[in-house]
Every structure is written in structure tokens, then in C-alpha cells.
Scaffold this motif. Sequence first.
Motif, short mmCIF file in Angstrom:
data_model
loop_
_atom_site.label_atom_id
_atom_site.label_comp_id
_atom_site.label_asym_id
_atom_site.label_seq_id
_atom_site.Cartn_x
_atom_site.Cartn_y
_atom_site.Cartn_z
N PRO A 51 0.93 -1.15 0.11
CA PRO A 51 -0.25 0.13 0.04
C PRO A 51 0.85 1.23 -0.08
O PRO A 51 2.16 1.34 0.38
N TRP A 52 0.41 2.63 -0.19
CA TRP A 52 1.04 3.46 -0.48
C TRP A 52 1.75 3.99 1.00
O TRP A 52 2.74 4.55 0.90
N ARG A 53 1.19 3.53 2.04
CA ARG A 53 1.59 3.86 3.12
C ARG A 53 3.02 3.19 3.65
O ARG A 53 3.70 3.41 4.47
N GLY A 54 3.09 1.86 2.72
CA GLY A 54 4.32 1.20 2.99
C GLY A 54 4.09 0.23 3.99
O GLY A 54 5.09 -0.57 4.12
N ASP A 55 3.10 0.14 4.94
CA ASP A 55 3.01 -1.04 5.70
C ASP A 55 2.33 -2.31 5.15
O ASP A 55 1.46 -2.19 4.04
N ARG A 56 2.22 -3.25 5.81
CA ARG A 56 1.34 -4.66 5.45
C ARG A 56 1.29 -4.96 4.04
O ARG A 56 0.46 -4.90 3.49
#
Length: 123
Positions: A51-56
Motif C-alpha cells: 500500500p502507499w503507506r508502505g505497511d502490511r
Amino acid sequence: VQLQAFGGGLVQVGGSLRLSCAVSGPTFTAYDAGWFRQAPGKERELVAAMPWRGDRPWYANSVKGRFTISRNSAKDTVWLQMNSLKPEDTAVYYCATKTDRAPIYSASNYRYWGQGTLVTVSS
């Protein structure tokens, strides 16, 4: 959005490769990224997504524990580190992005595609 994938090549069983995907365009800072592959005679499949947030990040069972997807802080490059490669990993690999809110493993939602890069794993 423009994507360019590179880094494929010929590698022996058990070896490693890192694929890179350069992302550019007006919305590149707010996208989910995915790596797909298509082996000869098979359908294209999603193997890793972030995801764009970079997590999971998400991984297909076939690559879990061997592949790692990552992105730089500028969010203009996405990598796929591939370790312990197997002959069945042989495929053309594509990077893709999507900007909607569907889950990152929703393969059909990826809208922007780069050209493929061939990975061949020899036994």
C-alpha cells in the motif's frame, strides 16, 4: 502514470534477483504498487503488493518468505527482491499501480502497467 520495470535476467536455482520499477507521473505519491508475473501458458498473477503507506505488504503463498516488495521514501521506485529462486518462478514480471481504495491484493484493480522484464531460473 508511467512505469518502467527492469532487472530481469537468467539466474540459477537458489539464486537471487532484484527487480526495479521506476514510477513517474502526477499521482505517483498516492498509489498502491504490485508486482505481477506471467509464465508461459499461464494467466498473469499478482505475487506481491504494497500500500502507499508502505505497511502490511501482501504476498502470494507461492512466494511468501522468499520475495520482498519495498519502495523508497520518494515513492518513485518499487523493488522486488527475489531470493531462493525456483524454476517455477520463471516468468515475465510486471510492475503495476492502482489509486483506488480496493485491497492491495485486488489484482483486477491495477490500472497502470510497466513493460515486463523476463526472469529465467535455470535448474
